[in-house]
Design an enzyme around this catalytic site. Structure first.
Site, PDB file in Angstrom:
ATOM      1  N   HIS A 130       2.928   4.067   6.433  1.00  0.00           N
ATOM      2  CA  HIS A 130       2.279   2.882   5.869  1.00  0.00           C
ATOM      3  C   HIS A 130       3.217   1.681   5.991  1.00  0.00           C
ATOM      4  O   HIS A 130       4.429   1.828   6.171  1.00  0.00           O
ATOM      5  CB  HIS A 130       1.924   3.108   4.397  1.00  0.00           C
ATOM      6  CG  HIS A 130       0.987   2.096   3.830  1.00  0.00           C
ATOM      7  ND1 HIS A 130      -0.156   1.690   4.483  1.00  0.00           N
ATOM      8  CD2 HIS A 130       1.022   1.378   2.674  1.00  0.00           C
ATOM      9  CE1 HIS A 130      -0.792   0.788   3.744  1.00  0.00           C
ATOM     10  NE2 HIS A 130      -0.091   0.588   2.642  1.00  0.00           N
ATOM     11  N   CYS A 165      -2.901  -0.632   9.209  1.00  0.00           N
ATOM     12  CA  CYS A 165      -2.036  -1.387   8.287  1.00  0.00           C
ATOM     13  C   CYS A 165      -1.011  -2.249   9.035  1.00  0.00           C
ATOM     14  O   CYS A 165      -0.730  -3.384   8.647  1.00  0.00           O
ATOM     15  CB  CYS A 165      -1.343  -0.452   7.309  1.00  0.00           C
ATOM     16  SG  CYS A 165      -0.317   0.819   8.062  1.00  0.00           S
ATOM     17  N   ASP A 208      -0.567  -5.460  -0.002  1.00  0.00           N
ATOM     18  CA  ASP A 208      -0.883  -4.191   0.647  1.00  0.00           C
ATOM     19  C   ASP A 208      -2.248  -4.315   1.319  1.00  0.00           C
ATOM     20  O   ASP A 208      -3.238  -4.628   0.646  1.00  0.00           O
ATOM     21  CB  ASP A 208      -0.910  -3.069  -0.400  1.00  0.00           C
ATOM     22  CG  ASP A 208      -0.992  -1.683   0.219  1.00  0.00           C
ATOM     23  OD1 ASP A 208      -1.562  -1.552   1.317  1.00  0.00           O
ATOM     24  OD2 ASP A 208      -0.497  -0.727  -0.393  1.00  0.00           O
TER      25      ASP A 208
END
Length: 430
Positions: A343, A212, A364
Site C-alpha cells: 500500500h 493506490c 489515503d
C-alpha cells in the site's frame, strides 16, 4: 582316558567309547551300514556339516566341497538379491525425487501466478476492463440504473481519450480546511506544518485493489500543478488518468530510466493492473524534470518495530524553512509519497503535540470521498481529523520508502539522473 564299566577297556574319547559299547557289548548284533557285517573293521567318516557317514576319506572331501560350493552359491545369490534391492531402492528414491521436484515446480508456478494476479500481470485487463466489469456487477445487483451505467461509461471513454482524470473521485479544499481547524481548535497540538495545497483522489471501480500508487501520484501532481515553482516543467499539464500515467511511465522507461524496474514489469503497464511503487513514481517525476529523492527506511529504528527516524526526517523536511513560526504553518513543501509493502499513502503534514510526540497527517486513496468531504464542514469535528492521523505506533511495517520533491532539474541534471538509474539505488536510513 575313559574306562569301560563292563570290561575295563580304556579308550581316549566318548565317540570311541560309544563304538566300543555298540560293537562289543550290545546284546543284539550290530551290522555295518555299508557291508552288513557285524565284525566289519571298515573306518567310518562323518560329514562335519550334515552328519553323513562315508567309508572313504576322499569321497568325504568331495562331499564337503559340494557343501562349500552350495554355500558360495548362496552367498552369491544373496549378493545378487542385495544388488536388486539396492537398484529398487534407487528407483524408488528417484521416483520420489521426481515427484518432489514436480510438486515444487507446481507450487512455484502457482505462487508465480498468484503474484501475477496480485500485481496485475496476469493479462486480465486493466483500468478500463475492470471499471466496466464492476459497473456491470452494480447494475446486475440493482445498485446502479442502466442509464447511469451508460452515462459513466461515456464519461470514462472521454477521459481515456483525452488522458485526463475525470475528477469524479477528487476532493479539493481539505488543506485550507485543516489550516482553519488548527487555528481554532486542536488544543493538544503544539505546532503543525502543512504541505502545499493538495487534492485527495479516491480509488474507483476501475483501480480498486491495485491503484493506490497511481492515486498517490495524482495527489502529488495536483499539488505541484498548483505551485508556481514547477510551471516550467509541468506547463500545460493536467492531472492524468491512470492509463495515461501508465503510458507516461512506459515513455520514461523508453527514455532509458530504470531498465531493471522496467524489465520486472515486462516493460508494459498499459492494459494491466500492475502495481507501481516508489521507484516508478521517482522515475516518472525525474523524467518530468522534477527533482526528488527516494529514501529507504529499511529497518525499524524504535521499540516494537516502529520507525521514529522516519517521523524525524519528515519533521525536518517540513520545518526547515522557518524556525519560531506560528502554531499552524502552510509550508512551500509538496506532499510526500509514502510506500510500504502492499500500500501507499500521501503525507500532507506533521503535528508536534504538547507532549512532544509526532503525528503524521496522511491522505489515503482507500478512504472514501464522502469521509474526506466531512473535513470541509465549517464545524469540522476532531473525529474527522482522526482518520488522517498516523502516530509512531501506527507505522510498524518492516520497511518504508518515501519520495520527497525538492525542486526542478536542469536538462543536464536529468540526463545525469537517467544514467544513475541504470543501477537503481535508494538512500538508506539508518
Amino acid at each position: 582316558m575313559l574306562s569301560c564299566n563292563i570290561c575295563g577297556e580304556t579308550v581316549t574319547s566318548e565317540p570311541d567309547m560309544k563304538t566300543h559299547l555298540l560293537i562289543v557289548h550290545m546284546e543284539n548284533e550290530v551290522t555295518c551300514p555299508f557291508c552288513k557285517l557285524s565284525d566289519c573293521n571298515q573306518p567310518l567318516y562323518d560329514c562335519p556339516m550334515c552328519g553323513l557317514i562315508c567309508t572313504n576319506y576322499h569321497i568325504l572331501q568331495e562331499h564337503v566341497d559340494l557343501h562349500l560350493e552350495e554355500s558360495n552359491f548362496g552367498q552369491g545369490m544373496d549378493r545378487v538379491q542385495c544388488s536388486r534391492d539396492l537398484e529398487l531402492a534407487q528407483q524408488l528414491q528417484q521416483e520420489e525425487d521426481r515427484k518432489r521436484r514436480s510438486e515444487e515446480s507446481r507450487q512455484e508456478m502457482e505462487e508465480f501466478q498468484n503474484l501475477q494476479r496480485q500485481y496485475g500481470l496476469n493479462n486480465s485487463g486493466g483500468y478500463k476492463q475492470q471499471q466496466l466489469r464492476n459497473m456491470e456487477i452494480e447494475v446486475n445487483r440493482g445498485r446502479m440504473h442502466p442509464s447511469e451505467f451508460h452515462r459513466r461509461k461515456a464519461d470514462m471513454m472521454e477521459s481515456l481519450a483525452i488522458g485526463i482524470d475525470d475528477g469524479k473521485t477528487k476532493t479539493s479544499g481539505i488543506m485550507e480546511a485543516l489550516y482553519r481547524y488548527y487555528q481554532n481548535a486542536a488544543t493538544d497540538v503544539r505546532r503543525v506544518w502543512l504541505s502545499t495545497v493538495v487534492d485527495h483522489f479516491q480509488s474507483s471501480f476501475g483501480d480498486k485493489g491495485w491503484g493506490c500508487g497511481y492515486r498517490n501520484f495524482q495527489m502529488l501532481l495536483s499539488s505541484l500543478l498548483q505551485n508556481d515553482a514547477y510551471d516550467d516543467c509541468l506547463k500545460g499539464m493536467s492531472v492524468p488518468c491512470i492509463p495515461k500515467i501508465q503510458s507516461m511511465i512506459e515513455d520514461a522507461w523508453k527514455e532509458g530510466f530504470d531498465p531493471q524496474g522496467a524489465s520486472q514489469l515486462n516493460n508494459r503497464l498499459q492494459g494491466t493492473k500492475a502495481w507501481i511503487g516508489a521507484c516508478e513514481v521517482y522515475t516518472l517525476l525525474t523524467s518530468l524534470r522534477i527533482k526528488c529523492r527516494i529514501i529507504d527506511f529499511h529497518k525499524s529504528t524504535g521499540p516494537l518495530g516502529t520507525h521514529p527516524r522516519l517521523f524525524e526526517w519528515i519533521l525536518s523536511y517540513y520545518s526547515s524553512e522557518r524556525e519560531g513560526s506560528p502554531k499552524v504553518l502552510f509550508t512551500s513543501k509538496p506532499p510526500i509519497y509514502l510506500q510500504h509493502q502492499g500500500h501507499s499513502q500521501t503525507v500532507v503534514g506533521i503535528e508536534e503535540r504538547k507532549n512532544r510526540t509526532l503525528c503524521l497527517l496522511v491522505f489515503d486513496p482507500g478512504c472514501p470521498s464522502r469521509e474526506m468531504q466531512k473535513l470541509l464542514k465549517q464545524d469540522m469535528e476532531a473525529s474527522s481529523v482522526k482518520q488522517l492521523r498516523k502516530f509512531v505506533g501506527n507505522l510498524k511495517h518492516k520497511q518504508y520508502q518515501i519520495v520527497a520533491v525538492e525542486g526542478v532539474l536542469s536538462s543536464e541534471e536529468k540526463i545525469a539522473r537517467r544514467q544513475a538509474s541504470q543501477v537503481f539505488t535508494a538512500e538508506k536510513i539508518p
